[in-house]
Design an enzyme around this catalytic site. Sequence first.
Site, PDB file in Angstrom:
ATOM      1  N   PRO A  14       0.737  -0.814   0.181  1.00  0.00           N
ATOM      2  CA  PRO A  14       0.330   0.036   0.578  1.00  0.00           C
ATOM      3  C   PRO A  14       0.818   1.138   0.469  1.00  0.00           C
ATOM      4  O   PRO A  14       0.603   2.076   1.124  1.00  0.00           O
ATOM      5  CB  PRO A  14      -0.512  -0.123   1.007  1.00  0.00           C
ATOM      6  CG  PRO A  14       0.095  -0.829   2.084  1.00  0.00           C
ATOM      7  CD  PRO A  14       0.810  -2.045   1.052  1.00  0.00           C
ATOM      8  N   ALA A  16       2.405   4.190  -3.142  1.00  0.00           N
ATOM      9  CA  ALA A  16       1.268   5.645  -3.642  1.00  0.00           C
ATOM     10  C   ALA A  16       0.847   4.643  -4.623  1.00  0.00           C
ATOM     11  O   ALA A  16      -0.776   4.903  -4.875  1.00  0.00           O
ATOM     12  CB  ALA A  16       2.530   5.688  -4.395  1.00  0.00           C
ATOM     13  N   LYS A  77       7.062  -2.473  -5.149  1.00  0.00           N
ATOM     14  CA  LYS A  77       8.636  -2.200  -5.876  1.00  0.00           C
ATOM     15  C   LYS A  77       8.585  -3.725  -6.553  1.00  0.00           C
ATOM     16  O   LYS A  77       8.870  -4.743  -5.584  1.00  0.00           O
ATOM     17  CB  LYS A  77       9.404  -1.814  -4.915  1.00  0.00           C
ATOM     18  CG  LYS A  77       9.459  -0.325  -4.924  1.00  0.00           C
ATOM     19  CD  LYS A  77       9.722   0.934  -6.309  1.00  0.00           C
ATOM     20  CE  LYS A  77       8.801   2.256  -6.084  1.00  0.00           C
ATOM     21  NZ  LYS A  77       8.822   2.688  -4.992  1.00  0.00           N
ATOM     22  N   TRP A  87       3.176 -13.093   1.207  1.00  0.00           N
ATOM     23  CA  TRP A  87       1.658 -12.681   0.931  1.00  0.00           C
ATOM     24  C   TRP A  87       0.869 -13.469  -0.095  1.00  0.00           C
ATOM     25  O   TRP A  87      -0.168 -13.921  -0.199  1.00  0.00           O
ATOM     26  CB  TRP A  87       1.809 -11.933   1.421  1.00  0.00           C
ATOM     27  CG  TRP A  87       2.112 -10.462   1.877  1.00  0.00           C
ATOM     28  CD1 TRP A  87       3.010  -9.604   2.497  1.00  0.00           C
ATOM     29  CD2 TRP A  87       1.062 -10.585   3.783  1.00  0.00           C
ATOM     30  NE1 TRP A  87       3.091  -9.302   3.690  1.00  0.00           N
ATOM     31  CE2 TRP A  87       1.907  -9.372   4.122  1.00  0.00           C
ATOM     32  CE3 TRP A  87       0.021 -11.238   3.960  1.00  0.00           C
ATOM     33  CZ2 TRP A  87       0.693  -9.089   5.071  1.00  0.00           C
ATOM     34  CZ3 TRP A  87      -0.739 -10.387   4.713  1.00  0.00           C
ATOM     35  CH2 TRP A  87       0.060  -9.374   5.908  1.00  0.00           C
ATOM     36  N   LYS A 180       5.468   2.583 -22.394  1.00  0.00           N
ATOM     37  CA  LYS A 180       6.229   3.419 -20.973  1.00  0.00           C
ATOM     38  C   LYS A 180       7.119   3.275 -20.247  1.00  0.00           C
ATOM     39  O   LYS A 180       7.742   3.858 -19.593  1.00  0.00           O
ATOM     40  CB  LYS A 180       5.335   2.698 -19.872  1.00  0.00           C
ATOM     41  CG  LYS A 180       4.899   3.338 -17.968  1.00  0.00           C
ATOM     42  CD  LYS A 180       4.341   4.473 -18.359  1.00  0.00           C
ATOM     43  CE  LYS A 180       5.240   4.991 -16.134  1.00  0.00           C
ATOM     44  NZ  LYS A 180       4.731   4.418 -15.899  1.00  0.00           N
ATOM     45  N   ASN A 184       9.954   5.512 -17.903  1.00  0.00           N
ATOM     46  CA  ASN A 184      10.687   5.097 -16.869  1.00  0.00           C
ATOM     47  C   ASN A 184      12.495   4.843 -17.382  1.00  0.00           C
ATOM     48  O   ASN A 184      13.108   5.485 -16.189  1.00  0.00           O
ATOM     49  CB  ASN A 184       9.976   4.035 -16.928  1.00  0.00           C
ATOM     50  CG  ASN A 184       8.876   4.097 -15.961  1.00  0.00           C
ATOM     51  OD1 ASN A 184       8.391   3.220 -16.515  1.00  0.00           O
ATOM     52  ND2 ASN A 184       8.845   4.731 -15.745  1.00  0.00           N
ATOM     53  N   SER A 249       9.166   7.876  -9.015  1.00  0.00           N
ATOM     54  CA  SER A 249       9.404   6.890  -8.223  1.00  0.00           C
ATOM     55  C   SER A 249      11.061   6.436  -7.803  1.00  0.00           C
ATOM     56  O   SER A 249      11.061   6.237  -6.406  1.00  0.00           O
ATOM     57  CB  SER A 249       8.313   5.723  -8.170  1.00  0.00           C
ATOM     58  OG  SER A 249       8.495   5.019  -9.812  1.00  0.00           O
ATOM     59  N   LEU A 260      17.136   0.837  -5.702  1.00  0.00           N
ATOM     60  CA  LEU A 260      16.440   0.974  -6.815  1.00  0.00           C
ATOM     61  C   LEU A 260      15.865   0.240  -7.815  1.00  0.00           C
ATOM     62  O   LEU A 260      16.509  -0.364  -7.768  1.00  0.00           O
ATOM     63  CB  LEU A 260      17.231   2.407  -7.635  1.00  0.00           C
ATOM     64  CG  LEU A 260      18.039   3.065  -7.120  1.00  0.00           C
ATOM     65  CD1 LEU A 260      19.272   4.468  -7.741  1.00  0.00           C
ATOM     66  CD2 LEU A 260      16.880   4.038  -5.875  1.00  0.00           C
TER      67      LEU A 260
HETATM   68  N1  LIG Z   1       4.854   6.231  -7.853  1.00  0.00           N
HETATM   69  C1  LIG Z   1       4.375   6.327  -9.023  1.00  0.00           C
HETATM   70  O1  LIG Z   1       4.507   7.423  -9.682  1.00  0.00           O
HETATM   71  C2  LIG Z   1       3.870   5.320 -10.105  1.00  0.00           C
HETATM   72  C3  LIG Z   1       5.102   3.849  -9.620  1.00  0.00           C
HETATM   73  N2  LIG Z   1       5.635   3.163 -10.620  1.00  0.00           N
HETATM   74  C4  LIG Z   1       5.697   1.491  -9.833  1.00  0.00           C
HETATM   75  O2  LIG Z   1       4.277   0.831  -9.286  1.00  0.00           O
HETATM   76  C5  LIG Z   1       5.064   0.402  -8.374  1.00  0.00           C
HETATM   77  C6  LIG Z   1       5.099   0.227  -7.052  1.00  0.00           C
HETATM   78  O3  LIG Z   1       5.663   2.209  -6.933  1.00  0.00           O
HETATM   79  P1  LIG Z   1       4.970   2.595  -6.262  1.00  0.00           P
HETATM   80  O4  LIG Z   1       3.346   2.723  -4.782  1.00  0.00           O
HETATM   81  O5  LIG Z   1       6.021   3.596  -6.530  1.00  0.00           O
HETATM   82  O6  LIG Z   1       6.190   2.190  -4.585  1.00  0.00           O
HETATM   83  P2  LIG Z   1       5.754   2.603  -2.856  1.00  0.00           P
HETATM   84  O7  LIG Z   1       7.353   2.332  -2.510  1.00  0.00           O
HETATM   85  O8  LIG Z   1       5.192   4.102  -3.150  1.00  0.00           O
HETATM   86  O9  LIG Z   1       5.279   1.538  -2.327  1.00  0.00           O
HETATM   87  C7  LIG Z   1       5.476   0.411  -2.084  1.00  0.00           C
HETATM   88  C8  LIG Z   1       5.062  -0.688  -0.924  1.00  0.00           C
HETATM   89  O10 LIG Z   1       4.718  -1.794  -0.704  1.00  0.00           O
HETATM   90  C9  LIG Z   1       5.465  -1.849   0.221  1.00  0.00           C
HETATM   91  N3  LIG Z   1       6.223  -3.093   0.860  1.00  0.00           N
HETATM   92  C10 LIG Z   1       7.332  -3.301   0.911  1.00  0.00           C
HETATM   93  N4  LIG Z   1       8.019  -4.631   0.632  1.00  0.00           N
HETATM   94  C11 LIG Z   1       6.732  -5.403   1.279  1.00  0.00           C
HETATM   95  C12 LIG Z   1       6.455  -6.285   2.165  1.00  0.00           C
HETATM   96  N5  LIG Z   1       7.087  -7.797   2.285  1.00  0.00           N
HETATM   97  N6  LIG Z   1       4.837  -6.865   1.923  1.00  0.00           N
HETATM   98  C13 LIG Z   1       3.920  -5.820   2.131  1.00  0.00           C
HETATM   99  N7  LIG Z   1       4.800  -4.835   1.534  1.00  0.00           N
HETATM  100  C14 LIG Z   1       5.134  -4.251   1.407  1.00  0.00           C
HETATM  101  C15 LIG Z   1       5.988  -0.660   0.550  1.00  0.00           C
HETATM  102  O11 LIG Z   1       6.134  -0.976   2.168  1.00  0.00           O
HETATM  103  P3  LIG Z   1       6.592   0.588   3.254  1.00  0.00           P
HETATM  104  O12 LIG Z   1       5.190   1.277   3.306  1.00  0.00           O
HETATM  105  O13 LIG Z   1       6.812   0.429   4.431  1.00  0.00           O
HETATM  106  O14 LIG Z   1       7.949   1.321   2.435  1.00  0.00           O
HETATM  107  C16 LIG Z   1       5.268   0.408   0.283  1.00  0.00           C
HETATM  108  O15 LIG Z   1       4.551   0.556   1.433  1.00  0.00           O
HETATM  109  C17 LIG Z   1       7.217   0.217  -8.732  1.00  0.00           C
HETATM  110  O16 LIG Z   1       7.341  -0.445  -9.553  1.00  0.00           O
HETATM  111  C18 LIG Z   1       7.072   1.993  -9.744  1.00  0.00           C
HETATM  112  O17 LIG Z   1       7.618   1.512 -10.453  1.00  0.00           O
HETATM  113  C19 LIG Z   1       4.088   3.028 -11.857  1.00  0.00           C
HETATM  114  C20 LIG Z   1       3.930   4.316 -12.223  1.00  0.00           C
HETATM  115  C21 LIG Z   1       3.883   5.354 -11.484  1.00  0.00           C
HETATM  116  C1  LIG Z   2       5.192   8.669 -13.302  1.00  0.00           C
HETATM  117  C2  LIG Z   2       6.268   7.784 -13.989  1.00  0.00           C
HETATM  118  C3  LIG Z   2       5.774   7.842 -15.665  1.00  0.00           C
HETATM  119  C4  LIG Z   2       7.869   8.776 -14.533  1.00  0.00           C
HETATM  120  O1  LIG Z   2       8.765   7.534 -14.419  1.00  0.00           O
HETATM  121  C5  LIG Z   2       6.452   6.386 -13.210  1.00  0.00           C
HETATM  122  O2  LIG Z   2       5.939   5.688 -13.780  1.00  0.00           O
HETATM  123  C6  LIG Z   2       7.157   6.480 -11.735  1.00  0.00           C
HETATM  124  O3  LIG Z   2       7.335   7.872 -11.223  1.00  0.00           O
HETATM  125  O4  LIG Z   2       7.499   5.383 -11.659  1.00  0.00           O
END
Ligand SMILES: NC(=O)C1=CN([C@@H]2O[C@H](COP(=O)(O)OP(=O)(O)OC[C@H]3O[C@@H](n4cnc5c(N)ncnc54)[C@H](OP(=O)(O)O)[C@@H]3O)[C@@H](O)[C@H]2O)C=CC1
Ligand SMILES: CC(C)(CO)C(=O)C(=O)O
Length: 298
Positions: A14, A16, A77, A87, A180, A184, A249, A260
């Site tokens: 949970p 972003a 990630k 899980w 996409k 990235n 991200s 990363l």
């Molecule tokens: N953010 C963005 O704008 C975008 C992101 N993405 C992609 O989406 C994916 C997710 O990114 P994003 O949401 O930014 O990542 P975040 O780091 O915001 O979220 C990852 C979440 O996973 C949790 N987590 C980590 N390890 C575990 C585990 N073992 N079990 C359960 N939960 C866990 C983290 O916990 P904790 O809170 O403790 O860190 C955190 O809440 C990535 O691949 C990213 O590249 C794609 C498009 C846009």
């Molecule tokens: C929002 C965007 C497109 C920027 O690269 C993305 O996918 C990220 O932040 O991981």
Amino acid sequence: MTETDLPTVAVVGPGAIGTTVAVALHEGGAAPFVAGRTARTELRLDVGGSVVVAPVPVRTDPDDAPGAVDLVVLAVKATQNPDAAPWLARLCRPGTVVCVLQNGVEQRQAVAPLAPGATVVPAVVWFPAERLPDATVRLLAEPRLTLPDAPGSDVVVRALQGSRCAVGTTSDFASAAWRKLLQNAAAGLMALTGRRSGVFGRDDVGALTLAYLRECLAVARAEGADLGEGEPQRVLDAFRGAPPERGTSILADREAGRPLEWDVRNGVVRRLGRAHGIPTPISDVLVPLLAAASDGPG
Ligand SMILES: NC(=O)C1=CN([C@@H]2O[C@H](COP(=O)(O)OP(=O)(O)OC[C@H]3O[C@@H](n4cnc5c(N)ncnc54)[C@H](OP(=O)(O)O)[C@@H]3O)[C@@H](O)[C@H]2O)C=CC1
Ligand SMILES: CC(C)(CO)C(=O)C(=O)O
């Protein structure tokens, strides 16, 4: 589950993206189970300055999982997939759909071994969102996903139907995923420079970005993506048109000292380029630097 029932759903990760989708599922009535690493009593989503609070707790002990569900939305990630395996073991049975909300083009290969018997559905996540220090997630665009026309996608579409998160499907998923990936890959320059979208306004960084994206495009096409010559310029223009403070991200991870996603976002171009015999001189420089930055400051 019948064709009209809402599927039983769990969201793993949970952050972003996971919070955004979990709130959308909750609003649509799907009552998701939410599995995380940090316990919380509710999910908070900031939409244009107004905060939606969903009374959905974040569980952190896999022994608290409700058992197998119809749909697992995996939004950790890519670097965190192995840690999320306990899980997946508890939430999946043969037939469970695991929808992977992660950047990259290799979601199926990465996640299938962690969820034997499940149907893994990759997704392109088009919207940006960011975590604030109090774990509220700020949505930065309308949530939108693209899935392949493939078994399992219908379950995701049904779970999110009518919610704030739009879901589309395509018969040419490779092109969508590579489109996409080009964004990235270029965003990796933000992690390297420690700067936000404003960095793309520099002429030298613009020229480097275009050269790098042409290299990525050659690999994308070799992998079957139907992307035009204008794609690199389109990606650069989009970064230049974004607010200069808009991040990514992978930069958020760099700033927080987290590992990363360099391999799924940048390393993949170099690896697949090698497999196709395509030279990747820019990746050959950028990828080791990103990998080294991922290891930490010491
Ligand atoms: N953010 C963005 O704008 C975008 C992101 N993405 C992609 O989406 C994916 C997710 O990114 P994003 O949401 O930014 O990542 P975040 O780091 O915001 O979220 C990852 C979440 O996973 C949790 N987590 C980590 N390890 C575990 C585990 N073992 N079990 C359960 N939960 C866990 C983290 O916990 P904790 O809170 O403790 O860190 C955190 O809440 C990535 O691949 C990213 O590249 C794609 C498009 C846009
Ligand atoms: C929002 C965007 C497109 C920027 O690269 C993305 O996918 C990220 O932040 O991981």
